[in-house]
Design a protein around this motif. Structure first.
Motif, PDB file in Angstrom:
ATOM      1  N   LEU A   1       0.976  -1.122   0.026  1.00 57.48           N
ATOM      2  CA  LEU A   1       0.042  -0.090   0.034  1.00 57.48           C
ATOM      3  C   LEU A   1       0.912   1.308  -0.064  1.00 57.48           C
ATOM      4  CD1 LEU A   1      -2.999   0.970   0.414  1.00 57.48           C
ATOM      5  CD2 LEU A   1      -2.363   0.857   3.007  1.00 57.48           C
ATOM      6  N   GLN A   2       1.075   1.985  -1.208  1.00 54.41           N
ATOM      7  CA  GLN A   2       1.782   3.240  -1.308  1.00 54.41           C
ATOM      8  C   GLN A   2       1.074   4.333  -1.790  1.00 54.41           C
ATOM      9  OE1 GLN A   2       3.398   0.250  -3.286  1.00 54.41           O
ATOM     10  NE2 GLN A   2       5.131  -0.304  -1.964  1.00 54.41           N
ATOM     11  N   HIS A   3       0.880   5.344  -0.968  1.00 51.34           N
ATOM     12  CA  HIS A   3       0.403   6.474  -1.512  1.00 51.34           C
ATOM     13  C   HIS A   3       1.328   7.344  -2.238  1.00 51.34           C
ATOM     14  CE1 HIS A   3      -3.275   6.350   1.193  1.00 51.34           C
ATOM     15  NE2 HIS A   3      -2.406   5.706   1.952  1.00 51.34           N
ATOM     16  N   HIS A   4       0.836   7.903  -3.535  1.00 47.92           N
ATOM     17  CA  HIS A   4       1.539   8.936  -4.308  1.00 47.92           C
ATOM     18  C   HIS A   4       2.666   8.259  -4.904  1.00 47.92           C
ATOM     19  CE1 HIS A   4      -0.946  11.885  -2.034  1.00 47.92           C
ATOM     20  NE2 HIS A   4      -0.367  11.551  -0.938  1.00 47.92           N
ATOM     21  N   ASP A   5       2.562   7.060  -5.310  1.00 48.49           N
ATOM     22  CA  ASP A   5       3.410   6.165  -6.044  1.00 48.49           C
ATOM     23  C   ASP A   5       2.733   5.701  -7.465  1.00 48.49           C
ATOM     24  OD1 ASP A   5       5.417   4.469  -6.912  1.00 48.49           O
ATOM     25  OD2 ASP A   5       5.576   3.472  -4.855  1.00 48.49           O
ATOM     26  N   PRO A   6       3.375   6.471  -8.606  1.00 45.57           N
ATOM     27  CA  PRO A   6       2.568   5.936  -9.857  1.00 45.57           C
ATOM     28  C   PRO A   6       3.526   4.815 -10.401  1.00 45.57           C
ATOM     29  CG  PRO A   6       3.871   7.947 -10.227  1.00 45.57           C
ATOM     30  CD  PRO A   6       4.017   7.539  -8.651  1.00 45.57           C
ATOM     31  N   ASP A   7       4.661   4.227 -10.031  1.00 48.96           N
ATOM     32  CA  ASP A   7       5.495   3.461 -10.581  1.00 48.96           C
ATOM     33  C   ASP A   7       4.769   2.161 -10.764  1.00 48.96           C
ATOM     34  OD1 ASP A   7       7.682   2.068 -11.552  1.00 48.96           O
ATOM     35  OD2 ASP A   7       8.572   1.940  -9.533  1.00 48.96           O
ATOM     36  N   PRO A   8       4.673   1.672 -12.270  1.00 50.08           N
ATOM     37  CA  PRO A   8       3.976   0.384 -12.456  1.00 50.08           C
ATOM     38  C   PRO A   8       4.854  -0.874 -12.362  1.00 50.08           C
ATOM     39  CG  PRO A   8       4.621   1.385 -14.359  1.00 50.08           C
ATOM     40  CD  PRO A   8       4.853   2.523 -13.310  1.00 50.08           C
ATOM     41  N   THR A   9       6.213  -0.744 -11.956  1.00 51.36           N
ATOM     42  CA  THR A   9       7.152  -1.782 -11.922  1.00 51.36           C
ATOM     43  C   THR A   9       6.787  -2.822 -10.588  1.00 51.36           C
ATOM     44  OG1 THR A   9       8.756  -0.248 -12.738  1.00 51.36           O
ATOM     45  CG2 THR A   9       9.752  -2.314 -11.920  1.00 51.36           C
ATOM     46  N   VAL A  10       6.895  -3.865 -10.940  1.00 48.59           N
ATOM     47  CA  VAL A  10       6.911  -4.877 -10.110  1.00 48.59           C
ATOM     48  C   VAL A  10       8.233  -5.082  -9.211  1.00 48.59           C
ATOM     49  CG1 VAL A  10       6.675  -7.672  -9.284  1.00 48.59           C
ATOM     50  CG2 VAL A  10       5.174  -6.339 -11.157  1.00 48.59           C
TER      51      VAL A  10
ATOM     52  N   ALA B   1      14.360 -16.446  -0.335  1.00 48.21           N
ATOM     53  CA  ALA B   1      15.570 -17.261  -0.884  1.00 48.21           C
ATOM     54  C   ALA B   1      14.788 -18.628  -1.320  1.00 48.21           C
ATOM     55  CB  ALA B   1      16.633 -17.275   0.006  1.00 48.21           C
ATOM     56  N   THR B   2      13.574 -18.554  -0.526  1.00 49.51           N
ATOM     57  CA  THR B   2      13.204 -20.221  -0.868  1.00 49.51           C
ATOM     58  C   THR B   2      12.327 -20.339  -2.328  1.00 49.51           C
ATOM     59  OG1 THR B   2      12.853 -20.067   1.482  1.00 49.51           O
ATOM     60  CG2 THR B   2      11.640 -21.817   0.275  1.00 49.51           C
ATOM     61  N   PHE B   3      11.610 -19.302  -2.917  1.00 45.81           N
ATOM     62  CA  PHE B   3      10.769 -19.597  -3.823  1.00 45.81           C
ATOM     63  C   PHE B   3      11.208 -19.295  -5.283  1.00 45.81           C
ATOM     64  CE2 PHE B   3       8.476 -18.940   0.169  1.00 45.81           C
ATOM     65  CZ  PHE B   3       8.085 -20.364   0.077  1.00 45.81           C
ATOM     66  N   ASP B   4      11.148 -20.143  -6.257  1.00 40.61           N
ATOM     67  CA  ASP B   4      11.324 -19.986  -7.739  1.00 40.61           C
ATOM     68  C   ASP B   4       9.850 -19.634  -8.258  1.00 40.61           C
ATOM     69  OD1 ASP B   4      13.972 -20.141  -7.497  1.00 40.61           O
ATOM     70  OD2 ASP B   4      13.811 -22.179  -7.900  1.00 40.61           O
ATOM     71  N   GLY B   5       9.756 -18.954  -9.287  1.00 41.25           N
ATOM     72  CA  GLY B   5       8.213 -18.771  -9.745  1.00 41.25           C
ATOM     73  C   GLY B   5       7.502 -17.420  -9.039  1.00 41.25           C
ATOM     74  N   LEU B   6       8.250 -16.774  -8.383  1.00 42.50           N
ATOM     75  CA  LEU B   6       7.499 -15.804  -7.639  1.00 42.50           C
ATOM     76  C   LEU B   6       7.220 -14.643  -8.817  1.00 42.50           C
ATOM     77  CD1 LEU B   6       6.485 -14.601  -5.002  1.00 42.50           C
ATOM     78  CD2 LEU B   6       8.778 -13.240  -4.754  1.00 42.50           C
ATOM     79  N   ALA B   7       6.072 -14.374  -8.686  1.00 43.51           N
ATOM     80  CA  ALA B   7       5.646 -13.490  -9.814  1.00 43.51           C
ATOM     81  C   ALA B   7       4.406 -12.221  -9.009  1.00 43.51           C
ATOM     82  CB  ALA B   7       4.624 -13.859 -10.887  1.00 43.51           C
ATOM     83  N   GLY B   8       3.897 -11.244  -9.800  1.00 42.69           N
ATOM     84  CA  GLY B   8       3.269 -10.444  -9.193  1.00 42.69           C
ATOM     85  C   GLY B   8       2.660  -9.441 -10.095  1.00 42.69           C
ATOM     86  N   ARG B   9       1.827  -8.359  -9.707  1.00 41.25           N
ATOM     87  CA  ARG B   9       1.552  -7.289 -10.547  1.00 41.25           C
ATOM     88  C   ARG B   9       1.067  -5.991  -9.643  1.00 41.25           C
ATOM     89  NH1 ARG B   9      -3.736  -5.930 -10.985  1.00 41.25           N
ATOM     90  NH2 ARG B   9      -5.387  -7.082 -10.098  1.00 41.25           N
ATOM     91  N   VAL B  10       0.985  -5.227 -10.210  1.00 41.23           N
ATOM     92  CA  VAL B  10       0.838  -3.782  -9.522  1.00 41.23           C
ATOM     93  C   VAL B  10      -0.801  -3.191 -10.191  1.00 41.23           C
ATOM     94  CG1 VAL B  10       1.522  -1.306  -9.272  1.00 41.23           C
ATOM     95  CG2 VAL B  10       3.316  -3.189  -9.354  1.00 41.23           C
ATOM     96  N   GLY B  11      -1.381  -2.677  -9.231  1.00 35.60           N
ATOM     97  CA  GLY B  11      -2.576  -1.955  -9.364  1.00 35.60           C
ATOM     98  C   GLY B  11      -2.877  -0.789  -8.632  1.00 35.60           C
ATOM     99  N   TRP B  12      -3.700  -0.023  -8.952  1.00 39.05           N
ATOM    100  CA  TRP B  12      -4.133   1.023  -7.845  1.00 39.05           C
ATOM    101  C   TRP B  12      -5.575   1.001  -7.668  1.00 39.05           C
ATOM    102  CZ3 TRP B  12      -0.697   0.944 -11.563  1.00 39.05           C
ATOM    103  CH2 TRP B  12       0.621   1.688 -11.423  1.00 39.05           C
ATOM    104  N   ARG B  13      -5.559   1.393  -6.324  1.00 36.15           N
ATOM    105  CA  ARG B  13      -7.041   1.601  -5.726  1.00 36.15           C
ATOM    106  C   ARG B  13      -7.621   2.759  -5.377  1.00 36.15           C
ATOM    107  NH1 ARG B  13      -3.830  -0.904  -2.315  1.00 36.15           N
ATOM    108  NH2 ARG B  13      -3.705  -3.419  -1.826  1.00 36.15           N
TER     109      ARG B  13
END
Length: 169
Positions: free
Chosen positions: A93-102, A127-139
């Motif tokens: 949760l980041q206010h005033h942050d337009p960066d779409p980068t994961v 350090a444990t997990f391969d395959g970690l992925a994600g996405r960014v969105g805005w509320r």
């Protein structure tokens, strides 16, 4: 849709070209931070919404370190067992942050939350997990973080018969 107005007890939706898109006795406005731009004055001034950046993360389930919950788990963060054998968890949760980068730091935050929720078992989750992925969105959030709900411009609208179905073009 470019704007809304009212005429004859109906809300009317207009395109940017001035074409009538549709009309109905009730309008539900759900367009994030642009909600206020569609409301007629003075109601537009009453709605203050700000974008808040959030990143979610996901991992494949199937390892001994990832416990896929049977139901969504929430607390300081949340975790959901999603279709395709994925554990979806987060979020930042980041206010005033337009960066779409994961971001790696946001993944670490989400992994720590998921570990506290008991769905990830590891001493060093990052350090444990391969395959970690994600996405960014805005509320779209209000200053008090409460939902915006309710009627606007009641004095200019005719009463609506909610028991009668309404045909929408």
């Amino acid at each position: 849709m470019a704007r809304l107005d009212q005429a004859g007890g109906l809300w009317r939706a207009w395109s940017t070209e001035g074409e009538l898109l549709g009309q109905a006795p009730v309008a539900v406005i759900a367009c994030g931070t642009q909600t206020g731009a569609l409301l007629p004055a003075p109601d537009a001034a009453k709605v203050t919404l700000s974008p808040v950046r959030g990143q979610i993360s996901w991992l494949p389930t199937g390892s001994d370190s990832v416990r896929a919950p049977l139901v969504p788990v929430a607390g300081a963060g949340y975790a959901i067992h999603a279709p395709g054998a994925q554990l979806v968890f987060g979020a930042t949760l980041q206010h005033h942050d337009p960066d779409p980068t994961v971001r790696t730091a946001d993944h670490q935050h989400n992994l720590t939350q998921a570990q506290r929720l008991g769905v990830i078992r590891a001493s060093d989750p990052a350090a444990t997990f391969d395959g970690l992925a994600g996405r960014v969105g805005w509320r779209a959030v209000t200053p008090d973080r409460l939902p915006v709900i309710g009627a606007v411009a009641q004095a200019t609208l005719a009463p609506v018969d909610h028991a009668r179905p309404v045909d929408h073009p």
